[in-house]
Scaffold this active site. Structure first.
Site, PDB file in Angstrom:
ATOM      1  N   LYS A 119       1.536  -2.644  -4.337  1.00  0.00           N
ATOM      2  CA  LYS A 119       2.257  -3.075  -3.124  1.00  0.00           C
ATOM      3  C   LYS A 119       3.752  -2.826  -3.270  1.00  0.00           C
ATOM      4  O   LYS A 119       4.418  -2.480  -2.295  1.00  0.00           O
ATOM      5  CB  LYS A 119       1.962  -4.555  -2.819  1.00  0.00           C
ATOM      6  CG  LYS A 119       0.535  -4.757  -2.313  1.00  0.00           C
ATOM      7  CD  LYS A 119       0.325  -6.092  -1.629  1.00  0.00           C
ATOM      8  CE  LYS A 119      -1.060  -6.152  -0.985  1.00  0.00           C
ATOM      9  NZ  LYS A 119      -1.380  -7.402  -0.357  1.00  0.00           N
ATOM     10  N   LYS A 202      -8.990   1.317  -1.349  1.00  0.00           N
ATOM     11  CA  LYS A 202      -9.623   0.101  -0.840  1.00  0.00           C
ATOM     12  C   LYS A 202      -9.346  -0.074   0.651  1.00  0.00           C
ATOM     13  O   LYS A 202      -8.244   0.210   1.110  1.00  0.00           O
ATOM     14  CB  LYS A 202      -9.043  -1.104  -1.602  1.00  0.00           C
ATOM     15  CG  LYS A 202      -9.731  -2.421  -1.316  1.00  0.00           C
ATOM     16  CD  LYS A 202      -8.990  -3.595  -1.946  1.00  0.00           C
ATOM     17  CE  LYS A 202      -7.828  -4.051  -1.088  1.00  0.00           C
ATOM     18  NZ  LYS A 202      -7.502  -5.496  -1.214  1.00  0.00           N
ATOM     19  N   LYS A 205      -6.594  -4.852   5.221  1.00  0.00           N
ATOM     20  CA  LYS A 205      -6.159  -5.216   6.572  1.00  0.00           C
ATOM     21  C   LYS A 205      -4.717  -4.834   6.833  1.00  0.00           C
ATOM     22  O   LYS A 205      -4.314  -4.667   7.978  1.00  0.00           O
ATOM     23  CB  LYS A 205      -6.405  -6.701   6.839  1.00  0.00           C
ATOM     24  CG  LYS A 205      -5.619  -7.644   5.972  1.00  0.00           C
ATOM     25  CD  LYS A 205      -5.860  -9.076   6.399  1.00  0.00           C
ATOM     26  CE  LYS A 205      -6.440  -9.920   5.285  1.00  0.00           C
ATOM     27  NZ  LYS A 205      -5.626  -9.999   4.059  1.00  0.00           N
TER      28      LYS A 205
HETATM   29  N1  AQP Z   1     -12.103  -3.630   0.733  1.00  0.00           N
HETATM   30  C1  AQP Z   1     -12.579  -4.797   0.326  1.00  0.00           C
HETATM   31  N2  AQP Z   1     -13.857  -4.907  -0.113  1.00  0.00           N
HETATM   32  C2  AQP Z   1     -14.349  -6.097  -0.519  1.00  0.00           C
HETATM   33  N3  AQP Z   1     -13.614  -7.243  -0.522  1.00  0.00           N
HETATM   34  C3  AQP Z   1     -12.346  -7.173  -0.090  1.00  0.00           C
HETATM   35  N4  AQP Z   1     -11.382  -8.102   0.042  1.00  0.00           N
HETATM   36  C4  AQP Z   1     -10.263  -7.512   0.536  1.00  0.00           C
HETATM   37  N5  AQP Z   1     -10.486  -6.206   0.741  1.00  0.00           N
HETATM   38  C5  AQP Z   1     -11.766  -5.965   0.352  1.00  0.00           C
HETATM   39  C6  AQP Z   1     -11.540  -9.496  -0.293  1.00  0.00           C
HETATM   40  O1  AQP Z   1     -11.135 -10.242   0.845  1.00  0.00           O
HETATM   41  C7  AQP Z   1     -10.408 -11.398   0.420  1.00  0.00           C
HETATM   42  C8  AQP Z   1      -9.074 -11.315   1.117  1.00  0.00           C
HETATM   43  O2  AQP Z   1      -8.038 -11.320   0.279  1.00  0.00           O
HETATM   44  P1  AQP Z   1      -6.518 -11.394   0.726  1.00  0.00           P
HETATM   45  O3  AQP Z   1      -6.335 -11.468   2.180  1.00  0.00           O
HETATM   46  O4  AQP Z   1      -5.901 -12.503  -0.040  1.00  0.00           O
HETATM   47  O5  AQP Z   1      -5.882 -10.079   0.204  1.00  0.00           O
HETATM   48  P2  AQP Z   1      -6.420  -8.768  -0.347  1.00  0.00           P
HETATM   49  O6  AQP Z   1      -7.423  -8.965  -1.411  1.00  0.00           O
HETATM   50  O7  AQP Z   1      -5.199  -7.967  -0.743  1.00  0.00           O
HETATM   51  O8  AQP Z   1      -7.131  -8.153   0.938  1.00  0.00           O
HETATM   52  P3  AQP Z   1      -6.591  -7.065   1.946  1.00  0.00           P
HETATM   53  O9  AQP Z   1      -7.502  -6.964   3.105  1.00  0.00           O
HETATM   54  O10 AQP Z   1      -6.311  -5.795   1.189  1.00  0.00           O
HETATM   55  O11 AQP Z   1      -5.247  -7.725   2.423  1.00  0.00           O
HETATM   56  P4  AQP Z   1      -3.794  -7.165   2.450  1.00  0.00           P
HETATM   57  O12 AQP Z   1      -3.912  -5.811   3.031  1.00  0.00           O
HETATM   58  O13 AQP Z   1      -3.049  -8.131   3.304  1.00  0.00           O
HETATM   59  O14 AQP Z   1      -3.321  -7.172   1.035  1.00  0.00           O
HETATM   60  C9  AQP Z   1     -10.384 -11.357  -1.111  1.00  0.00           C
HETATM   61  O15 AQP Z   1     -11.460 -12.121  -1.616  1.00  0.00           O
HETATM   62  C10 AQP Z   1     -10.602  -9.911  -1.407  1.00  0.00           C
HETATM   63  O16 AQP Z   1     -11.171  -9.674  -2.675  1.00  0.00           O
END
Ligand code: AQP
Length: 343
Positions: A119, A202, A205
Site C-alpha cells: 500500500k 488480489k 475493494k
Molecule cells: N480477494 C480476497 N479474497 C478473499 N478474501 C479477501 N479479503 C479481502 N480481499 C479478499 C478478506 O476480506 C476481509 C476484509 O478485510 P479489510 O477490509 O480489512 O481489508 P483487506 O484485507 O485489505 O481487503 P480489501 O478488499 O483488499 O480492502 P482494501 O482494498 O480496502 O485494502 C479480510 O478478512 C480479508 O482477508
C-alpha cells in the site's frame, strides 16, 4: 490471567474496512465464514472504520460506507440476535489499547508487513501515514480486546494474524498471562480471490481504476455479467485448477465457482469436463454469482428501508462490545503499571 476461564463459549472476532464497495473476495474470504461460524462461537463482527483512515479517504464516504458495510454484514447472514455487530470507533478501548500495544511492538515487526509495503508503494513516499505502518497493531488490539480464540479472515490477513499472536505472546511474557492467543481461520476455498482484470493480483475493494476488477456485492445482474464475461483468461481451452501463473484467470474463475457452488475441486472439474471453452465456464460463473448475491441484495434492500434501524442496532451493540472490551483494557492498564484513576 486472561478471562478465558469465565468465557461461556469460544470467541470469534473479525472485521472489514469501510474503504469501498465490498467485493465477492470480502464475502468469500470473510463474511460467508462469519455467517457460518456465528453458530459455533460467541461472535463479534466489527466495521473497522479506524483502519480505513490509514490511506487517503473522503469523510462523507467513510460515514456512508460504515452504515453500508454494517447493513451488508446482516444481509450476508449475520444474525444480530446471536452476534455483536458494531463500529470500531464506537468502542474507545480499540484506540486506547493500540497505544498501549505500540509500547511493546518492535518497529522491525511492522516494517516487514507486506500489506504496508504494497500500500505504501502506491503512494508518494512522503505522504504515507504513520497509521498505515501501525495498522497491524490496531488490528492486534481489535482481536485481543475480546480474548478472541479464532479470527475468520482471507489469506491476505495471515501475516497480520501472526503479528497479533506475536504481540499477545510478547505481552503475556512481559506482564503475565493476559491475552488469549488467537488462531487464524482461513476458508478452504475462496480465501484469495484474484482481480478479474488481473488474476495475478488480489481482488480489492480499494482498487477502483478499472471497472472490470471486482464484482461488488451490490452489483446488479447486468454488471456482474459484463465483468465476469470480460475476465482475463489465457489462450488455452482446458478447464482445470492450476498453480501455473499463466492460467491464473481460469483458476480464479473456478475458485469463485467452487466457493459459491460448493463441492470439491474434482467435482468442479468434472462438472466442466464437457464444456466447449472458457465462454461456457464464464456463463456458469455469472449464474452462480448472480444467484448467490440475489438474496443478499434483497435483504440489503429490506434492511435499508428503515433509515434508523442500522444506527440503533449499532448503538446497542457497541454497548455490548464495550462490556467485553473495557475489562480487558483495564486489566492491561493494571498489568502495565498505570495508576488507576479514582472515580
Ligand atoms: N480477494 C480476497 N479474497 C478473499 N478474501 C479477501 N479479503 C479481502 N480481499 C479478499 C478478506 O476480506 C476481509 C476484509 O478485510 P479489510 O477490509 O480489512 O481489508 P483487506 O484485507 O485489505 O481487503 P480489501 O478488499 O483488499 O480492502 P482494501 O482494498 O480496502 O485494502 C479480510 O478478512 C480479508 O482477508
Amino acid at each position: 490471567m486472561s478471562d478465558n476461564g469465565s468465557k461461556q463459549h469460544k470467541r470469534v472476532f473479525s472485521g472489514v474496512q469501510p474503504s469501498g464497495n465490498l467485493t465477492i473476495g470480502n464475502y468469500l474470504g470473510a463474511l460467508k465464514q462469519w455467517a457460518r461460524e456465528q453458530h459455533n462461537f460467541e461472535s463479534f463482527f466489527c466495521v473497522v472504520d479506524l483502519h480505513a483512515i490509514t490511506v487517503p479517504y473522503d469523510p462523507a464516504d467513510l460515514r456512508a460506507k460504515t452504515r453500508e458495510v454494517a447493513a451488508l454484514y446482516l444481509a450476508c447472514g449475520i444474525d444480530p440476535d446471536i452476534s455483536t455487530v458494531f463500529v470500531q470507533s464506537h468502542v474507545r478501548a480499540h484506540s486506547e489499547l493500540t497505544w498501549l500495544l505500540n509500547g511493546i511492538t518492535p518497529l522491525g515487526w511492522l516494517n516487514r508487513m507486506t500489506q504496508f509495503k504494497d500500500k505504501a508503494a502506491k503512494q508518494q513516499a512522503d505522504s504515507v501515514s504513520t497509521g498505515l505502518l501501525d495498522y497491524p497493531v490496531l488490528m492486534a488490539a481489535d482481536i485481543l480486546l475480546y480474548q478472541t480464540d479464532a479470527v475468520p479472515v482471507g489469506d491476505d490477513q495471515r501475516q497480520h494474524l501472526e503479528l497479533t499472536r506475536d504481540v499477545a505472546q510478547r505481552f503475556n511474557h512481559m506482564f503475565g498471562e493476559t491475552f488469549t492467543i488467537p488462531a487464524a481461520m482461513i476458508p478452504p476455498s475462496g480465501a484469495r480471490i484474484k482481480g478479474l482484470d488481473d488474476p495475478t493480483a488480489k481482488m480489492s475493494k480499494s482498487i477502483t481504476d478499472s471497472e472490470y476488477h471486482a464484482v461488488y456485492l451490490l452489483d446488479p445482474p447486468n454488471r456482474i455479467k459484463k465483468k465476469i464475461m470480460r475476465a482475463v483468461t489465457d489462450s488455452g481451452r482446458e478447464i482445470a485448477f492450476s498453480d501455473d501463473p499463466e492460467r491464473a484467470g481460469v483458476n480464479n474463475l473456478l475458485e469463485i465457482f467452487q466457493a459459491f457452488q460448493g463441492g470439491t475441486k474434482e467435482e468442479v472439474e468434472a462438472h466442466f469436463a464437457n464444456a466447449r471453452g472458457y465462454g461456457d465456464l464464464k456463463k456458469e460463473v455469472v449464474e452462480v454469482v448472480t444467484e448467490g448475491l440475489k438474496p443478499i441484495q434483497q435483504k440489503y434492500a429490506e434492511l435499508t428501508t428503515d433509515a434508523g434501524y442500522i444506527d440503533n442496532l449499532l448503538a446497542d451493540h457497541a454497548a455490548r462490545a464495550a462490556e467485553v472490551a473495557n475489562p480487558t483494557l483495564e486489566l492491561v492498564q493494571e498489568r502495565m503499571g498505570f495508576l488507576k484513576a479514582r472515580r
